[in-house]
Enzyme design. Structure first.
Site, mmCIF file in Angstrom:
data_model
loop_
_atom_site.group_PDB
_atom_site.id
_atom_site.type_symbol
_atom_site.label_atom_id
_atom_site.label_comp_id
_atom_site.label_asym_id
_atom_site.label_seq_id
_atom_site.Cartn_x
_atom_site.Cartn_y
_atom_site.Cartn_z
ATOM 1 N N TYR A 120 0.834 -1.212 0.000
ATOM 2 C CA TYR A 120 0.000 0.000 0.000
ATOM 3 C C TYR A 120 0.867 1.260 0.000
ATOM 4 O O TYR A 120 0.609 2.214 -0.743
ATOM 5 C CB TYR A 120 -0.901 -0.044 1.234
ATOM 6 C CG TYR A 120 -1.954 1.033 1.311
ATOM 7 C CD1 TYR A 120 -3.108 0.970 0.532
ATOM 8 C CD2 TYR A 120 -1.822 2.098 2.203
ATOM 9 C CE1 TYR A 120 -4.098 1.933 0.630
ATOM 10 C CE2 TYR A 120 -2.803 3.076 2.305
ATOM 11 C CZ TYR A 120 -3.933 2.983 1.519
ATOM 12 O OH TYR A 120 -4.919 3.945 1.619
ATOM 13 N N LYS A 160 0.925 4.064 -2.929
ATOM 14 C CA LYS A 160 0.541 5.449 -2.651
ATOM 15 C C LYS A 160 1.684 6.422 -2.921
ATOM 16 O O LYS A 160 1.455 7.571 -3.336
ATOM 17 C CB LYS A 160 0.055 5.572 -1.206
ATOM 18 C CG LYS A 160 -1.283 4.876 -0.944
ATOM 19 C CD LYS A 160 -2.361 5.325 -1.917
ATOM 20 C CE LYS A 160 -3.747 4.883 -1.493
ATOM 21 N NZ LYS A 160 -4.786 5.279 -2.473
#
Length: 249
Positions: free
Chosen positions: A150, A154
């Site tokens: 993640y 991001k």
């Protein structure tokens, strides 16, 4: 004529709040989510408030589905002028427990999905010589234990945002990112479950170490999205705006 906005991952949470806010400010909104039936409630709420919205089922990792979705939106609502890339998933785990599938799933939805939707939307925006793209990053881009996939995705979105701002700026298109901190959503509730605590307990713990002494709400992020998608941000591009109550990690 209403501007047309496309919001991905908009059946619930931050996406739904962003779609509702854009509709309240006069946009006709296409609500994209994996399951089209899941979009119905958000679309109905917007309609009840006097806005215009349609639900569109789309897997943002599938190029054909993305292209078909944008073709349908252009036919039913008009050419998209605003794109909010919000679709996301979590597959949290420590590195030694994280599977390649967990890595690929998260990178696919966040990075590939954002790329495919930006590519599909820019065609219409370039023709109009106008556009607003708002990508969703996260404070996790700065690193977060148990979120290697993640965090990497991001952080990648921030690089993609800066690059697309350079490429699309000459056509009157701004590209920015919003990076939320902890926001009370179904996704963070699942994070709490993974940690073995209740959603309320995790929210209270997070609020205690946040300067503003509370966690975020979907509406907090939607307000920033609306700013970056609107006329007041006309000279803002290539930026990542952290919306985290003052707490980075």
């Amino acid at each position: 004529m209403k501007q047309v906005a496309v919001v991905t991952g908009a059946a619930r949470g931050i996406g739904a709040a962003s779609a509702a806010r854009l509709a309240a400010e006069g946009a006709a909104v296409a609500i994209l989510d994996l399951d089209e039936t899941a979009c119905a409630a958000t679309a109905a709420e917007i309609a009840e408030a006097g806005g215009k919205a349609i639900g569109v089922g789309c897997d943002v990792t599938d190029e054909r589905q993305v292209l078909d979705a944008f073709t349908r939106i252009a036919a039913e609502l008009g050419a998209p002028a605003i794109l909010v890339n919000n679709a996301g998933v979590l597959r949290d785990n420590l590195l030694f427990k994280m599977s390649a599938e967990d890595w690929d799933t998260v990178m696919g939805v966040h990075l590939r999905g954002t790329f495919l939707c930006c590519k599909a939307a820019q065609k219409y925006m370039v023709e109009q010589r106008y556009g607003r793209i708002v990508n969703t990053s996260s404070v996790s881009a700065l690193g977060n234990r148990g979120q290697a996939n993640y965090a990497a995705a991001k952080a990648g979105i921030q690089g993609l945002t800066r690059t697309l701002a350079m490429e699309l700026g000459p056509f009157g298109i701004t590209v920015n990112a919003v990076a939320p901190g902890f926001v009370a959503t179904e996704m963070t509730a699942r994070t709490a479950e993974r940690m073995g605590v209740t959603a309320a307990e995790l929210q209270a713990k997070t609020a205690a170490i946040t300067p503003l002494r509370r966690v975020g709400r979907p509406a907090d992020i939607a307000g920033v999205v609306a700013f970056l998608a609107g006329p007041d941000s006309a000279f803002v591009t290539g930026q990542t705006l952290y919306v985290d109550g003052g707490r980075r990690l």
